[in-house]
Motif scaffolding. Structure first.
Motif, PDB file in Angstrom:
ATOM      1  N   LEU A  78       1.076  -1.675  -0.083  1.00 13.99           N
ATOM      2  CA  LEU A  78      -0.021  -0.071  -0.416  1.00 13.99           C
ATOM      3  C   LEU A  78       1.236   1.600   0.166  1.00 13.99           C
ATOM      4  N   TYR A  79       2.501   1.607   0.128  1.00 13.73           N
ATOM      5  CA  TYR A  79       3.451   2.273   0.660  1.00 13.73           C
ATOM      6  C   TYR A  79       4.036   2.272  -0.651  1.00 13.73           C
ATOM      7  N   GLY A  80       2.983   1.659  -1.891  1.00 16.08           N
ATOM      8  CA  GLY A  80       4.063   1.623  -2.740  1.00 16.08           C
ATOM      9  C   GLY A  80       5.647   0.548  -3.465  1.00 16.08           C
ATOM     10  N   ARG A  81       5.604  -0.383  -1.864  1.00 18.26           N
ATOM     11  CA  ARG A  81       7.343  -0.884  -1.959  1.00 18.26           C
ATOM     12  C   ARG A  81       7.219  -1.689  -3.247  1.00 18.26           C
ATOM     13  N   ASP A  82       8.221  -2.248  -3.826  1.00 18.82           N
ATOM     14  CA  ASP A  82       8.146  -2.813  -4.365  1.00 18.82           C
ATOM     15  C   ASP A  82       8.925  -4.401  -4.534  1.00 18.82           C
ATOM     16  N   ARG A  83       8.228  -5.373  -5.240  1.00 25.06           N
ATOM     17  CA  ARG A  83       8.265  -6.891  -4.989  1.00 25.06           C
ATOM     18  C   ARG A  83       9.840  -7.389  -4.065  1.00 25.06           C
ATOM     19  N   LYS A  84      11.068  -6.428  -5.101  1.00 28.87           N
ATOM     20  CA  LYS A  84      12.597  -7.130  -4.368  1.00 28.87           C
ATOM     21  C   LYS A  84      12.861  -6.517  -2.771  1.00 28.87           C
ATOM     22  N   TRP A  85      12.040  -4.851  -2.201  1.00 25.67           N
ATOM     23  CA  TRP A  85      11.372  -5.024  -1.105  1.00 25.67           C
ATOM     24  C   TRP A  85      10.588  -5.393  -0.173  1.00 25.67           C
ATOM     25  N   ILE A  86       9.678  -6.102  -0.621  1.00 26.00           N
ATOM     26  CA  ILE A  86       9.343  -7.243   0.084  1.00 26.00           C
ATOM     27  C   ILE A  86       9.419  -8.362   0.629  1.00 26.00           C
ATOM     28  N   ARG A  87      10.119  -8.685  -0.757  1.00 32.18           N
ATOM     29  CA  ARG A  87      10.522 -10.083  -0.645  1.00 32.18           C
ATOM     30  C   ARG A  87      11.601 -10.157   0.346  1.00 32.18           C
ATOM     31  N   GLU A  88      12.713  -9.029   0.148  1.00 33.06           N
ATOM     32  CA  GLU A  88      13.650  -8.552   1.058  1.00 33.06           C
ATOM     33  C   GLU A  88      13.112  -9.266   3.082  1.00 33.06           C
ATOM     34  N   ARG A  89      11.995  -8.474   2.991  1.00 35.64           N
ATOM     35  CA  ARG A  89      11.281  -7.770   4.612  1.00 35.64           C
ATOM     36  C   ARG A  89      10.894  -8.771   4.996  1.00 35.64           C
ATOM     37  N   ALA A  90      10.255 -10.001   4.004  1.00 38.06           N
ATOM     38  CA  ALA A  90       9.122 -11.022   4.740  1.00 38.06           C
ATOM     39  C   ALA A  90       9.951 -11.955   4.940  1.00 38.06           C
ATOM     40  N   ARG A  91      11.695 -12.449   4.470  1.00 35.13           N
ATOM     41  CA  ARG A  91      12.570 -13.147   4.833  1.00 35.13           C
ATOM     42  C   ARG A  91      13.469 -12.585   5.631  1.00 35.13           C
ATOM     43  N   GLU A  92      13.376 -11.423   5.823  1.00 32.45           N
ATOM     44  CA  GLU A  92      14.216 -10.654   7.414  1.00 32.45           C
ATOM     45  C   GLU A  92      13.127 -11.111   8.302  1.00 32.45           C
TER      46      GLU A  92
END
Length: 290
Positions: free
Chosen positions: A109-123
Protein backbone atom coordinates in the motif's frame (compact mmCIF):
# COMPACT_ATOMS: atom_id res chain seq x y z
CA UNK A 1 7.01 8.12 12.85
CA UNK A 2 7.80 4.64 11.43
CA UNK A 3 10.63 2.88 13.13
CA UNK A 4 10.23 4.81 16.39
CA UNK A 5 8.26 3.67 19.42
CA UNK A 6 5.45 6.14 20.17
CA UNK A 7 3.99 7.33 23.46
CA UNK A 8 0.26 6.52 23.64
CA UNK A 9 -2.11 8.55 25.82
CA UNK A 10 -5.76 7.80 26.64
CA UNK A 11 -7.28 11.06 27.87
CA UNK A 12 -10.77 10.58 29.36
CA UNK A 13 -11.48 8.25 26.41
CA UNK A 14 -15.14 7.24 26.47
CA UNK A 15 -17.28 4.99 24.27
CA UNK A 16 -21.03 4.87 24.70
CA UNK A 17 -23.58 3.11 22.51
CA UNK A 18 -26.83 5.04 22.47
CA UNK A 19 -28.41 5.40 25.89
CA UNK A 20 -26.61 2.37 27.32
CA UNK A 21 -23.97 2.68 30.06
CA UNK A 22 -20.46 3.34 28.71
CA UNK A 23 -18.46 0.44 27.27
CA UNK A 24 -15.32 2.46 28.09
CA UNK A 25 -15.72 5.14 30.74
CA UNK A 26 -13.28 8.10 30.91
CA UNK A 27 -10.21 5.92 30.48
CA UNK A 28 -7.02 7.87 31.21
CA UNK A 29 -3.56 6.32 31.12
CA UNK A 30 -0.18 6.80 29.44
CA UNK A 31 1.83 4.04 27.78
CA UNK A 32 5.46 5.19 27.57
CA UNK A 33 7.24 4.68 24.26
CA UNK A 34 8.68 1.18 23.92
CA UNK A 35 6.63 -0.41 26.72
CA UNK A 36 3.99 -3.15 26.73
CA UNK A 37 0.67 -2.22 28.33
CA UNK A 38 -1.65 -5.16 28.96
CA UNK A 39 -5.40 -4.59 29.29
CA UNK A 40 -7.17 -7.16 31.48
CA UNK A 41 -10.53 -7.35 33.17
CA UNK A 42 -13.80 -9.29 33.34
CA UNK A 43 -16.17 -9.73 30.41
CA UNK A 44 -17.80 -6.37 29.77
CA UNK A 45 -14.70 -4.54 30.94
CA UNK A 46 -14.17 -2.86 27.57
CA UNK A 47 -10.69 -4.28 26.86
CA UNK A 48 -11.15 -4.88 23.13
CA UNK A 49 -13.28 -1.75 22.75
CA UNK A 50 -10.48 0.35 24.24
CA UNK A 51 -8.00 -1.30 21.86
CA UNK A 52 -10.15 -0.62 18.79
CA UNK A 53 -10.61 3.02 19.79
CA UNK A 54 -6.88 3.54 19.14
CA UNK A 55 -7.04 2.77 15.39
CA UNK A 56 -10.61 4.11 15.09
CA UNK A 57 -12.17 0.77 14.24
CA UNK A 58 -14.61 2.03 16.88
CA UNK A 59 -15.15 5.82 17.06
CA UNK A 60 -14.71 7.73 20.31
CA UNK A 61 -17.81 9.22 21.91
CA UNK A 62 -15.79 11.74 23.91
CA UNK A 63 -12.30 12.32 25.25
CA UNK A 64 -9.17 11.83 23.18
CA UNK A 65 -6.39 9.40 22.33
CA UNK A 66 -2.98 10.76 21.30
CA UNK A 67 -0.03 9.07 19.61
CA UNK A 68 3.18 11.01 20.24
CA UNK A 69 1.08 14.03 21.19
CA UNK A 70 -1.10 13.97 18.08
CA UNK A 71 -4.81 13.26 18.40
CA UNK A 72 -6.08 10.28 16.41
CA UNK A 73 -9.08 12.45 15.46
CA UNK A 74 -6.78 14.82 13.57
CA UNK A 75 -5.31 12.06 11.40
CA UNK A 76 -6.54 10.56 8.16
CA UNK A 77 -8.04 7.25 9.25
CA UNK A 78 -6.38 5.25 6.45
CA UNK A 79 -2.93 6.62 7.22
CA UNK A 80 -3.54 6.14 10.94
CA UNK A 81 -4.31 2.44 10.50
CA UNK A 82 -1.41 1.86 8.13
CA UNK A 83 0.90 3.24 10.82
CA UNK A 84 -0.33 0.86 13.52
CA UNK A 85 0.44 -2.86 13.58
CA UNK A 86 -2.61 -5.00 14.40
CA UNK A 87 -2.54 -8.65 15.54
CA UNK A 88 -5.79 -10.50 16.31
CA UNK A 89 -6.68 -13.85 17.88
CA UNK A 90 -7.35 -15.81 14.69
CA UNK A 91 -4.63 -13.99 12.73
CA UNK A 92 -6.80 -13.13 9.69
CA UNK A 93 -4.22 -14.10 7.06
CA UNK A 94 -5.45 -14.00 3.48
CA UNK A 95 -5.79 -17.70 2.55
CA UNK A 96 -5.27 -17.15 -1.21
CA UNK A 97 -1.96 -15.35 -0.69
CA UNK A 98 1.47 -16.74 0.19
CA UNK A 99 3.10 -15.94 3.50
CA UNK A 100 5.34 -13.44 1.70
CA UNK A 101 2.34 -11.69 0.14
CA UNK A 102 0.54 -11.58 3.49
CA UNK A 103 3.56 -9.99 5.18
CA UNK A 104 3.81 -7.46 2.36
CA UNK A 105 0.20 -6.26 2.65
CA UNK A 106 0.90 -2.82 4.14
CA UNK A 107 4.25 -2.19 2.40
CA UNK A 108 2.45 -2.75 -0.94
CA UNK A 109 0.00 0.00 0.00
CA UNK A 110 3.01 2.25 0.54
CA UNK A 111 4.27 1.43 -2.94
CA UNK A 112 7.15 -0.86 -1.99
CA UNK A 113 8.44 -3.01 -4.86
CA UNK A 114 8.52 -6.80 -4.97
CA UNK A 115 12.23 -7.08 -4.23
CA UNK A 116 11.91 -4.93 -1.08
CA UNK A 117 8.90 -6.94 0.10
CA UNK A 118 10.66 -10.26 -0.59
CA UNK A 119 13.70 -9.21 1.44
CA UNK A 120 11.59 -7.73 4.23
CA UNK A 121 9.46 -10.91 4.45
CA UNK A 122 12.51 -13.13 4.81
CA UNK A 123 14.04 -10.81 7.39
CA UNK A 124 10.85 -10.83 9.46
CA UNK A 125 10.36 -14.59 9.18
CA UNK A 126 13.79 -15.06 10.73
CA UNK A 127 12.96 -12.45 13.37
CA UNK A 128 9.80 -14.32 14.46
CA UNK A 129 11.57 -17.68 14.47
CA UNK A 130 10.50 -19.17 11.12
CA UNK A 131 12.69 -20.36 8.28
CA UNK A 132 12.68 -17.98 5.27
CA UNK A 133 11.50 -20.92 3.11
CA UNK A 134 8.05 -20.40 4.64
CA UNK A 135 7.70 -17.30 2.44
CA UNK A 136 6.29 -19.33 -0.47
CA UNK A 137 3.87 -21.40 1.60
CA UNK A 138 0.16 -20.72 2.07
CA UNK A 139 -1.55 -20.22 5.44
CA UNK A 140 -3.44 -23.53 5.16
CA UNK A 141 -0.14 -25.43 5.38
CA UNK A 142 0.86 -23.78 8.67
CA UNK A 143 0.10 -24.72 12.27
CA UNK A 144 -1.79 -22.30 14.50
CA UNK A 145 1.42 -21.17 16.17
CA UNK A 146 3.12 -20.63 12.82
CA UNK A 147 0.19 -18.59 11.52
CA UNK A 148 0.34 -16.44 14.64
CA UNK A 149 4.04 -15.78 14.02
CA UNK A 150 3.27 -14.78 10.42
CA UNK A 151 0.55 -12.45 11.74
CA UNK A 152 3.10 -10.80 14.00
CA UNK A 153 5.55 -10.48 11.10
CA UNK A 154 2.82 -8.86 8.99
CA UNK A 155 2.09 -6.36 11.76
CA UNK A 156 5.78 -5.41 11.88
CA UNK A 157 6.30 -5.23 8.12
CA UNK A 158 5.93 -1.45 7.79
CA UNK A 159 7.95 -0.87 11.00
CA UNK A 160 5.07 0.80 12.89
CA UNK A 161 5.70 2.68 16.15
CA UNK A 162 2.66 1.07 17.80
CA UNK A 163 1.30 -2.49 17.92
CA UNK A 164 -2.22 -3.48 18.97
CA UNK A 165 -2.58 -7.13 19.96
CA UNK A 166 -6.05 -8.52 20.71
CA UNK A 167 -5.74 -11.84 22.57
CA UNK A 168 -3.15 -12.98 20.02
CA UNK A 169 -2.23 -16.28 21.71
CA UNK A 170 -5.52 -17.31 23.33
CA UNK A 171 -6.59 -19.84 20.66
CA UNK A 172 -3.32 -21.81 20.90
CA UNK A 173 -2.53 -24.78 23.14
CA UNK A 174 -0.69 -23.95 26.40
CA UNK A 175 2.76 -25.28 25.42
CA UNK A 176 2.86 -23.42 22.10
CA UNK A 177 1.36 -20.37 23.79
CA UNK A 178 4.19 -20.24 26.33
CA UNK A 179 6.74 -20.48 23.52
CA UNK A 180 5.05 -17.68 21.59
CA UNK A 181 5.01 -15.47 24.69
CA UNK A 182 8.75 -16.07 25.12
CA UNK A 183 9.36 -15.38 21.42
CA UNK A 184 7.30 -12.20 21.59
CA UNK A 185 9.29 -10.92 24.58
CA UNK A 186 12.57 -11.74 22.79
CA UNK A 187 11.30 -9.89 19.74
CA UNK A 188 10.26 -6.90 21.82
CA UNK A 189 13.76 -6.65 23.28
CA UNK A 190 15.05 -6.33 19.70
CA UNK A 191 12.48 -4.01 18.10
CA UNK A 192 11.18 -2.04 21.15
CA UNK A 193 7.70 -1.11 19.96
CA UNK A 194 4.93 0.43 22.04
CA UNK A 195 2.39 -2.37 22.51
CA UNK A 196 -1.19 -2.51 23.76
CA UNK A 197 -1.96 -6.16 24.47
CA UNK A 198 -5.42 -7.47 25.40
CA UNK A 199 -5.78 -10.75 27.30
CA UNK A 200 -8.21 -12.39 29.72
CA UNK A 201 -5.35 -14.35 31.33
CA UNK A 202 -3.81 -12.70 34.41
CA UNK A 203 -0.72 -14.92 34.26
CA UNK A 204 -0.10 -13.88 30.66
CA UNK A 205 -0.52 -10.23 31.63
CA UNK A 206 2.02 -10.60 34.43
CA UNK A 207 4.49 -12.34 32.13
CA UNK A 208 4.41 -10.01 29.13
CA UNK A 209 3.40 -6.62 30.56
CA UNK A 210 5.63 -3.75 31.60
CA UNK A 211 2.41 -2.22 32.92
CA UNK A 212 -1.05 -3.69 33.48
CA UNK A 213 -4.36 -1.83 33.25
CA UNK A 214 -7.16 -3.65 35.09
CA UNK A 215 -10.60 -2.55 33.91
CA UNK A 216 -13.81 -3.02 35.86
CA UNK A 217 -17.10 -3.91 34.19
CA UNK A 218 -18.23 -0.82 32.32
CA UNK A 219 -14.72 0.04 31.15
CA UNK A 220 -13.60 1.94 34.24
CA UNK A 221 -9.93 1.77 35.23
CA UNK A 222 -9.38 0.00 38.54
CA UNK A 223 -5.58 0.09 38.65
CA UNK A 224 -2.75 0.88 36.25
CA UNK A 225 0.66 -0.14 37.48
CA UNK A 226 3.60 -2.50 37.12
CA UNK A 227 2.84 -6.22 37.55
CA UNK A 228 4.79 -6.30 40.80
CA UNK A 229 2.90 -3.40 42.38
CA UNK A 230 -0.45 -4.80 41.27
CA UNK A 231 0.37 -8.15 42.89
CA UNK A 232 1.91 -6.71 46.04
CA UNK A 233 -0.25 -3.59 46.46
CA UNK A 234 -3.67 -4.11 44.83
CA UNK A 235 -5.69 -0.88 44.81
CA UNK A 236 -8.83 -2.45 46.27
CA UNK A 237 -10.70 -5.72 46.88
CA UNK A 238 -11.80 -5.95 43.23
CA UNK A 239 -8.19 -5.92 42.01
CA UNK A 240 -7.08 -8.32 44.75
CA UNK A 241 -9.83 -10.80 43.86
CA UNK A 242 -9.23 -10.41 40.14
CA UNK A 243 -5.51 -11.22 40.28
CA UNK A 244 -6.25 -14.13 42.62
CA UNK A 245 -5.65 -15.25 46.17
CA UNK A 246 -2.34 -16.77 45.01
CA UNK A 247 -0.94 -13.37 44.06
CA UNK A 248 2.05 -13.86 46.38
CA UNK A 249 2.96 -16.96 44.36
CA UNK A 250 2.39 -15.10 41.09
CA UNK A 251 4.80 -12.41 42.31
CA UNK A 252 7.55 -15.05 42.51
CA UNK A 253 7.45 -15.22 38.71
CA UNK A 254 8.77 -11.64 38.57
CA UNK A 255 12.08 -12.35 40.33
CA UNK A 256 14.92 -14.66 39.33
CA UNK A 257 17.01 -17.10 41.30
CA UNK A 258 20.06 -14.94 40.58
CA UNK A 259 18.56 -12.11 42.66
CA UNK A 260 18.83 -14.22 45.83
CA UNK A 261 21.94 -14.54 48.03
CA UNK A 262 22.99 -18.06 47.02
CA UNK A 263 25.05 -20.53 49.03
CA UNK A 264 27.28 -23.24 47.51
CA UNK A 265 25.34 -26.13 45.98
CA UNK A 266 24.90 -29.24 48.11
CA UNK A 267 25.88 -32.43 46.31
CA UNK A 268 22.84 -34.12 44.81
CA UNK A 269 20.59 -31.08 45.21
CA UNK A 270 18.36 -30.15 42.27
CA UNK A 271 19.87 -27.53 39.97
CA UNK A 272 18.22 -24.63 38.15
CA UNK A 273 19.63 -21.72 36.07
CA UNK A 274 20.17 -18.39 37.80
CA UNK A 275 17.87 -16.87 35.17
CA UNK A 276 14.93 -19.07 36.23
CA UNK A 277 12.08 -17.45 38.15
CA UNK A 278 11.55 -18.00 41.86
CA UNK A 279 8.22 -19.58 40.99
CA UNK A 280 9.98 -22.17 38.82
CA UNK A 281 12.51 -22.75 41.60
CA UNK A 282 9.76 -23.33 44.15
CA UNK A 283 8.00 -25.75 41.77
CA UNK A 284 11.28 -27.67 41.34
CA UNK A 285 11.86 -27.85 45.09
CA UNK A 286 8.32 -29.12 45.70
CA UNK A 287 8.54 -31.57 42.81
CA UNK A 288 11.89 -32.96 43.99
CA UNK A 289 10.79 -32.92 47.67
CA UNK A 290 14.01 -31.01 48.35
Amino acid sequence: MAGQAAELVFDEATKRYGDHPPAVDRLSLTVPAGEICVLVGPSGGGKTTALKLVNRLIPLTSGDIRIDGRSIEEQDVTQLRRGIGYVIQNVGLFPHQTVEANIGTVPRLYGRDRKWIRERARELLELVGLDPSYAKRYPSSLSGGQRQRVGLARALAADPPLLLMDEPFSAIDPIVRARLQDEFLRLQREVRKTVVFVTHDVDEAIKVGDRIAILREGGRLAQYDTPQRILEQPADDFVAQFVGADRALKALALRTVGELPLRPTVDGAPRIPRTASLRDALALLLGEDA
